[in-house]
Design an enzyme around this catalytic site. Structure first.
Site, mmCIF file in Angstrom:
data_model
loop_
_atom_site.group_PDB
_atom_site.id
_atom_site.type_symbol
_atom_site.label_atom_id
_atom_site.label_comp_id
_atom_site.label_asym_id
_atom_site.label_seq_id
_atom_site.Cartn_x
_atom_site.Cartn_y
_atom_site.Cartn_z
ATOM 1 N N THR A 198 0.811 -1.187 -0.083
ATOM 2 C CA THR A 198 -0.072 0.133 0.047
ATOM 3 C C THR A 198 0.805 1.241 -0.023
ATOM 4 O O THR A 198 2.078 1.227 0.537
ATOM 5 C CB THR A 198 -0.912 0.052 1.372
ATOM 6 O OG1 THR A 198 -1.399 1.141 1.277
ATOM 7 C CG2 THR A 198 -0.200 -0.263 2.371
ATOM 8 N N ASP A 199 0.279 2.512 -0.551
ATOM 9 C CA ASP A 199 1.073 3.692 -0.522
ATOM 10 C C ASP A 199 1.066 4.289 0.974
ATOM 11 O O ASP A 199 1.883 5.185 1.400
ATOM 12 C CB ASP A 199 0.379 4.835 -1.364
ATOM 13 C CG ASP A 199 -1.242 4.989 -0.999
ATOM 14 O OD1 ASP A 199 -1.610 4.364 -0.050
ATOM 15 O OD2 ASP A 199 -1.623 5.789 -1.571
ATOM 16 N N GLU A 200 0.167 3.484 2.011
ATOM 17 C CA GLU A 200 0.259 4.057 3.333
ATOM 18 C C GLU A 200 1.431 3.868 4.069
ATOM 19 O O GLU A 200 1.776 4.620 5.089
ATOM 20 C CB GLU A 200 -0.897 3.429 4.037
ATOM 21 C CG GLU A 200 -2.079 3.749 3.472
ATOM 22 C CD GLU A 200 -3.429 3.275 4.240
ATOM 23 O OE1 GLU A 200 -3.210 3.355 5.571
ATOM 24 O OE2 GLU A 200 -4.551 2.701 3.519
ATOM 25 N N TYR A 255 -1.773 -0.546 10.911
ATOM 26 C CA TYR A 255 -1.858 -1.189 9.748
ATOM 27 C C TYR A 255 -0.613 -0.818 8.908
ATOM 28 O O TYR A 255 0.061 -1.798 8.282
ATOM 29 C CB TYR A 255 -3.124 -0.611 9.062
ATOM 30 C CG TYR A 255 -3.273 -0.935 7.376
ATOM 31 C CD1 TYR A 255 -3.344 -2.326 7.146
ATOM 32 C CD2 TYR A 255 -3.199 0.054 6.480
ATOM 33 C CE1 TYR A 255 -3.283 -2.698 5.751
ATOM 34 C CE2 TYR A 255 -3.327 -0.262 5.114
ATOM 35 C CZ TYR A 255 -3.360 -1.630 4.858
ATOM 36 O OH TYR A 255 -3.329 -2.032 3.308
ATOM 37 N N LYS A 292 2.425 -3.314 7.278
ATOM 38 C CA LYS A 292 2.615 -3.476 5.783
ATOM 39 C C LYS A 292 4.092 -2.996 5.363
ATOM 40 O O LYS A 292 4.792 -3.587 4.761
ATOM 41 C CB LYS A 292 1.801 -2.551 5.089
ATOM 42 C CG LYS A 292 0.175 -3.075 5.098
ATOM 43 C CD LYS A 292 0.043 -4.419 4.401
ATOM 44 C CE LYS A 292 0.230 -4.670 2.984
ATOM 45 N NZ LYS A 292 -0.081 -5.970 2.347
HETATM 46 N N1 LIG Z 1 -7.989 -1.934 -0.394
HETATM 47 C C1 LIG Z 1 -7.058 -0.861 -0.822
HETATM 48 O O1 LIG Z 1 -7.329 0.154 -0.959
HETATM 49 C C2 LIG Z 1 -5.608 -1.312 -0.934
HETATM 50 C C3 LIG Z 1 -4.578 -0.540 -1.485
HETATM 51 C C4 LIG Z 1 -3.449 -0.952 -1.593
HETATM 52 C C5 LIG Z 1 -2.977 -2.029 -1.250
HETATM 53 N N2 LIG Z 1 -3.927 -2.734 -0.386
HETATM 54 C C6 LIG Z 1 -3.428 -4.029 -0.324
HETATM 55 O O2 LIG Z 1 -3.892 -5.188 -1.198
HETATM 56 C C7 LIG Z 1 -4.260 -6.371 -0.147
HETATM 57 C C8 LIG Z 1 -5.686 -6.854 -0.383
HETATM 58 O O3 LIG Z 1 -6.486 -5.664 0.147
HETATM 59 P P1 LIG Z 1 -8.158 -5.982 0.162
HETATM 60 O O4 LIG Z 1 -8.713 -4.463 0.445
HETATM 61 O O5 LIG Z 1 -8.275 -6.524 -0.915
HETATM 62 O O6 LIG Z 1 -8.079 -6.733 1.712
HETATM 63 P P2 LIG Z 1 -9.540 -7.353 2.054
HETATM 64 O O7 LIG Z 1 -9.249 -7.146 3.458
HETATM 65 O O8 LIG Z 1 -10.517 -7.159 1.256
HETATM 66 O O9 LIG Z 1 -8.926 -8.809 1.855
HETATM 67 C C9 LIG Z 1 -7.931 -9.737 2.687
HETATM 68 C C10 LIG Z 1 -7.954 -11.054 2.185
HETATM 69 O O10 LIG Z 1 -7.168 -11.640 3.041
HETATM 70 C C11 LIG Z 1 -7.668 -13.024 3.958
HETATM 71 N N3 LIG Z 1 -6.765 -13.077 4.920
HETATM 72 C C12 LIG Z 1 -6.738 -12.397 5.936
HETATM 73 N N4 LIG Z 1 -6.017 -13.007 6.850
HETATM 74 C C13 LIG Z 1 -5.407 -14.171 6.398
HETATM 75 C C14 LIG Z 1 -4.564 -15.106 6.898
HETATM 76 N N5 LIG Z 1 -4.068 -15.115 8.148
HETATM 77 N N6 LIG Z 1 -4.236 -16.141 6.017
HETATM 78 C C15 LIG Z 1 -5.145 -16.338 4.939
HETATM 79 N N7 LIG Z 1 -5.769 -15.282 4.357
HETATM 80 C C16 LIG Z 1 -6.173 -14.182 5.169
HETATM 81 C C17 LIG Z 1 -8.898 -12.658 4.066
HETATM 82 O O11 LIG Z 1 -9.895 -13.700 4.365
HETATM 83 C C18 LIG Z 1 -9.391 -11.843 2.783
HETATM 84 O O12 LIG Z 1 -10.297 -12.530 2.027
HETATM 85 C C19 LIG Z 1 -3.732 -6.332 0.995
HETATM 86 O O13 LIG Z 1 -2.287 -6.904 1.224
HETATM 87 C C20 LIG Z 1 -3.748 -4.591 1.391
HETATM 88 O O14 LIG Z 1 -2.658 -4.104 2.218
HETATM 89 C C21 LIG Z 1 -5.155 -2.408 -0.512
#
Ligand SMILES: NC(=O)c1ccc[n+]([C@@H]2O[C@H](COP(=O)([O-])OP(=O)(O)OC[C@H]3O[C@@H](n4cnc5c(N)ncnc54)[C@H](O)[C@@H]3O)[C@@H](O)[C@H]2O)c1
Length: 352
Positions: free
Chosen positions: A135-137, A160, A164
């Site tokens: 993430t950009d965070e 969070y 990350k």
């Molecule tokens: N949502 C955003 O805007 C955003 C932006 C940039 C990066 N990201 C990154 O992208 C990735 C996905 O984000 P998202 O928004 O889809 O998240 P999300 O919370 O919607 O999904 C996370 C998934 O990971 C699974 N999970 C959680 N803990 C687990 C574990 N211990 N073992 C196996 N599976 C597990 C959950 O069941 C879920 O399906 C993350 O790594 C996040 O940091 C998200």
């Protein structure tokens, strides 16, 4: 023939990545590993779950033995790692969950990949890949000017983003120390179909529909750079296939909005869709006490990705937001299954 492990594929972004890879690459076998926490929902993947090149495994990345065994059994060629605890508010209440999944879970995957692939420092591995989605965070916060580039120093503020950032450091360390073929991308805020309704945009879509208050932190002046989730999935595809080992790419929409302007636009779109008078939904906006440590502004410079790998966002924000609203209004059952908790009971029982 490639066998790719995608972690967190039942989540918001992961489900889009799984769908894209399963449909676009019939020669790849895609294994989706997900613990199915509250954020994981296999209904996100109903349209592809029967495909021959797709397989779901329920499991926890924090379980080192299970993860190592899975790598040895499945002999993965590559990993696209998205599984994470992802909600900043939850990280403030329960930081340790974030350390466990985001840091320990990532290190377990790195170890399993290292054990299977046996990289050697100084020897380029071209047929394997460990791609970490971040993430950009991790870069912290910006004032009114400037943008995050791939060279910006890490300065996380929430549990969070700290977790990350830590996972990013471990991924780079495994590249530098053991020669593991790693790649990282850091993306801005995503929005779109299947977004879990605890996050700002889907929460407000649901509340506008149900005439409930729209809680906005502080004065709504925090600025975020929004990217349509399918554009992020396309970027992951391009980076996965074309990036050099040990490289990092920022992914973003060059699309900065204050939270309050996002919600005003959303209210306007929803007034039109729901046949309400313009301005009616905006009356639901309610300002609430600001989040602790709330970063003021994020802005991603994705020039490197655009110039080197030819990716660019495909949608204007207004168009993407309208598509998102349409999707949520057409998929009321999906939303109701989440708000009622039914989605968890159904899928948890199937995969006990
Ligand atoms: N949502 C955003 O805007 C955003 C932006 C940039 C990066 N990201 C990154 O992208 C990735 C996905 O984000 P998202 O928004 O889809 O998240 P999300 O919370 O919607 O999904 C996370 C998934 O990971 C699974 N999970 C959680 N803990 C687990 C574990 N211990 N073992 C196996 N599976 C597990 C959950 O069941 C879920 O399906 C993350 O790594 C996040 O940091 C998200």
């Amino acid at each position: 023939m490639k066998k790719i492990l995608i972690t967190g594929g039942a989540g918001f972004i992961g489900s889009h990545v799984v769908r894209l890879f399963v449909n676009k690459y019939p020669d790849y076998t895609i294994v989706n590993l997900d613990k199915l926490t509250y954020a994981g929902n296999l209904a996100n993947l109903k349209d592809i779950e029967q495909k021959a090149n797709y397989k779901f495994v329920k499991g926890d990345i924090v379980d080192a033995v299970f993860i190592n065994d899975l790598f040895q059994t499945e002999q993965f060629d590559a990993v696209i790692h998205l599984a994470a605890e992802s909600h900043v508010d939850r990280s403030i209440t329960n930081p340790l969950d974030f350390v466990m999944t985001n840091v320990i879970g990532t290190v377990n995957l790195l170890n399993a990949a290292k054990n299977l692939w046996k990289p050697e420092l100084g020897k380029e591995m071209t047929d394997k890949r460990f791609y970490h989605v971040s993430t950009d965070e991790v870069y912290g916060t910006l004032n009114e000017t400037g943008m995050f580039t791939e060279e910006t120093a890490y300065d996380p503020h929430s549990p969070y983003s700290a977790s990350k950032a830590s996972s990013d450091h471990f991924v780079r360390a495994y590249g530098d120390t053991y020669g593991l073929p790693i790649v990282i991308s850091n993306c801005s805020n995503n929005y779109g179909p299947f977004h879990f309704p605890e996050k700002l945009i889907p929460l407000c879509i649901n509340n506008i529909k149900n005439n409930k208050p729209l809680p906005i932190y502080g004065k709504g002046e925090n600025i975020r750079d929004w990217l349509f989730v399918e554009d992020h999935a396309r970027a992951i595809d391009v980076i996965f296939h074309s990036a050099k080992n040990s490289s990092t790419y920022n992914v973003g929409g060059h699309n900065e909005w204050t939270n309050i302007d996002v919600i005003r636009l959303l209210c306007k779109i929803m007034d039109g869709k729901l046949g309400r008078e313009e301005g009616e939904s905006a009356k639901l906006i309610t300002f609430v006490k600001d989040r602790a440590g709330h970063d003021l502004r994020y802005a991603i410079d994705s020039t490197k990705l655009q110039n080197e790998l030819g990716w660019k966002p495909s949608l204007q924000f207004e168009e993407g937001l309208e598509r998102t609203v349409d999707w949520f209004l057409e998929n009321e059952e999906w939303l109701e299954n989440i708000t009622s908790g039914a989605y968890q009971e159904y899928y948890q029982h199937q995969y006990l």
